[in-house]
Design a protein around this motif. Structure first.
Motif: not given
Length: 414
Positions: A238-239, A242-247, A275-282, A284-285
């Motif tokens: 969830y962004s 942008k208030s949307n969900v991406t996969q 490439r290496i990317t970081f995602y905040r766990l909070d 991730i839906k």
């Protein structure tokens, strides 16, 4: 639908609690995903768990409700209560007690034996018994085996079950479980274990108690499974901008946890961008486990080299390295400053210039990430240089603003 404290899906509760109660930035009027009645039901459900910690503030947009917890007075994370309110069907609760009672003697029994015992010894006790077929009982037994409640073995051609044998003396582990439940990344497991004790007591208090990240426990658990089994995953992210969900199709490699705020991040190889990317766990839906990655060790080795130039979780622009140097003054009998530089340098190095000056230097992907740490040495910094001119510019600009705010004739930097 009538209001109930029990829940079917924790993901919905996680979203409500994050947006309305943890961060407290949405009011009832701003919620438009579902009906106002749905919102009210969810609000009453959460307040039944967290009523003692609920507060609200009034603003132009309406009433914002939020959670307020004093870590000095709360020794057990109250958010764990949300995990223990899962709903169940009449068959679920009925079968649970039947199976656990039948297998209480720790003997192995087949599915057919268990089915016959339920039909002959249990159902006649009720005026309107709930009939259960062998297929339903088989599914419940296999589910309990996956959960670790039961174990199975083959007796001839028949599959037989019994309760999982547990010889652990819980009483001797109570202090350890108390600590684990509040300090471990999956402390909710410890909270469930604590529920098994007849008498509980509080033996720890925490100066830095990051309770909010308990809401990500299911997400973190799924990521741990993917990392252990070397599997790729599909993330729904969830962004907020942008208030949307991406996969995103990624290979989970490592979990990073902030020592300052407890926020957690996933380091992963993103297949699409390579490439290496970081995602905040909070953010991730949802996580869906995918296929096994045969080249996992190759990606993991890349990560090991990559992390040697990371200060935090930012990779900067195009993975280009940025150099930064900071020279600090160390007074007489201030060896603790040198110790701190050595202890906190991470991927950087320290060098003694003379009796009173030490230089810290590092080559990192994003020098801007060092800014909060560098600011803690204000008053000692005699020189700051970086290949990223913006870092130096912002640092001295902030000093000028502080000087105007607080006044004074002396220079903050020598």
């Amino acid at each position: 639908m009538a209001y109930s404290e029990l829940i079917k899906s924790f993901s919905k509760i996680r979203e409500y609690m994050s947006q309305f109660y943890v961060y407290g930035f949405k009011s009832r009027n701003e919620y438009n995903s579902k009906s106002a009645r749905s919102y009210d039901n969810e609000r009453r459900r959460m307040e039944s768990w967290l009523g003692d910690y609920m507060f609200f503030r009034q603003n132009a947009n309406g009433k914002n409700t939020f959670i307020s917890v004093d870590s000095q007075t709360v020794s057990h994370n109250p958010l764990y209560k949300a995990f223990k309110a899962k709903s169940f069907t009449p068959n679920d609760i009925t079968l649970h007690f039947y199976i656990m009672d039948i297998l209480a003697d720790n003997k192995f029994r087949s599915i057919k034996e268990i089915t016959n015992l339920i039909s002959n010894d249990y159902l006649p006790m009720f005026s309107k018994p709930r009939e259960l077929d062998e297929s339903t009982i088989r599914k419940k037994l296999k589910e309990y085996e996956r959960l670790g409640l039961l174990e199975s073995t083959k007796h001839g051609k028949e599959l037989v079950f019994r309760r999982m044998q547990d010889n652990v003396n819980l009483e001797s582990w109570q202090d350890a479980v108390n600590f684990y439940s509040e300090e471990d990344s999956l402390g909710v497991v410890g909270s469930y274990i604590l529920d098994k004790y007849d008498d509980t007591y509080d033996c720890f208090s925490f100066k830095h108690h990051y309770i909010l990240h308990a809401l990500e426990s299911e997400i973190l658990y799924s990521l741990f499974i993917a990392i252990r089994e070397h599997k790729a995953v599909e993330l729904e992210v969830y962004s907020t901008k942008k208030s949307n969900v991406t996969q995103h199709s990624v290979l989970p490699l490592k979990i990073y946890i902030s020592t300052q705020g407890g926020r957690r991040y996933l380091m992963a190889h993103q297949y699409g961008l390579k490439r290496i990317t970081f995602y905040r766990l909070d953010s991730i839906k949802k996580i869906t486990l995918k296929e096994y990655e045969p080249d996992y060790s190759k990606y993991y080795d890349i990560t090991q080299r990559f992390k040697n130039r990371l200060w935090g979780v930012s990779v900067g622009k195009g993975y280009r390295l940025e150099h930064i140097e900071m020279t600090v003054f160390v007074g007489e009998k201030e060896g603790y400053i040198v110790n701190r530089l050595e202890r906190e340098k991470r991927c950087g190095t320290t060098e003694k210039l003379d009796e009173r000056h030490y230089k810290f230097s590092a080559d990192v992907y994003d020098a801007m990430e060092l800014m909060p740490w560098i600011r803690t040495f204000i008053g000692r910094i005699t020189k700051l240089e970086s290949s990223n001119d913006e870092v130096v510019s912002i640092f001295y600009s902030d000093l000028e603003k502080m000087k105007k705010l607080y006044g004074g004739d002396g220079d903050a930097v020598q």
